[in-house]
Design a protein around this motif. Structure first.
Motif, mmCIF file in Angstrom:
data_model
loop_
_atom_site.group_PDB
_atom_site.id
_atom_site.type_symbol
_atom_site.label_atom_id
_atom_site.label_comp_id
_atom_site.label_asym_id
_atom_site.label_seq_id
_atom_site.Cartn_x
_atom_site.Cartn_y
_atom_site.Cartn_z
ATOM 1 N N ILE A 4 -64.622 24.501 112.092
ATOM 2 C CA ILE A 4 -65.636 23.486 112.355
ATOM 3 C C ILE A 4 -65.496 22.386 111.312
ATOM 4 N N GLN A 6 -67.183 19.164 109.670
ATOM 5 C CA GLN A 6 -68.493 18.551 109.536
ATOM 6 C C GLN A 6 -68.365 17.200 108.842
ATOM 7 N N SER A 7 -69.288 16.328 109.136
ATOM 8 C CA SER A 7 -69.345 15.092 108.380
ATOM 9 C C SER A 7 -69.957 15.409 107.016
ATOM 10 N N ASN A 10 -73.710 16.075 107.246
ATOM 11 C CA ASN A 10 -74.012 17.402 107.785
ATOM 12 C C ASN A 10 -73.715 18.491 106.761
ATOM 13 N N TYR A 11 -72.658 18.302 105.970
ATOM 14 C CA TYR A 11 -72.302 19.266 104.933
ATOM 15 C C TYR A 11 -73.439 19.404 103.921
ATOM 16 N N SER A 14 -76.525 21.055 105.523
ATOM 17 C CA SER A 14 -76.399 22.505 105.688
ATOM 18 C C SER A 14 -76.540 23.227 104.353
#
Length: 55
Positions: A4, A6-7, A10-11, A14
């Protein structure tokens, strides 16, 4: 195995959702920065975050 991608936003989101924070994440260069300047910026960022550099 599923990979996956992620941008960066988003990282960080999360990590925050799991109660974690990245140790450090600093921009050291852009497209116009020379390789030598990138190296110097990286060394400064590492030293600022407690790393020691041996020559």
């Amino acid at each position: 195995m599923r990979i996956i991608i992620q941008s960066i936003k988003n990282y960080f989101k999360s990590k925050k959702d799991r109660g974690l924070e990245p140790v450090f994440f600093e921009k050291i260069s852009d497209q116009k920065t020379s390789r030598d300047q990138m190296r110097e910026n990286l060394i400064k960022a590492l030293k600022k975050n407690g790393w020691t550099i041996k020559k």
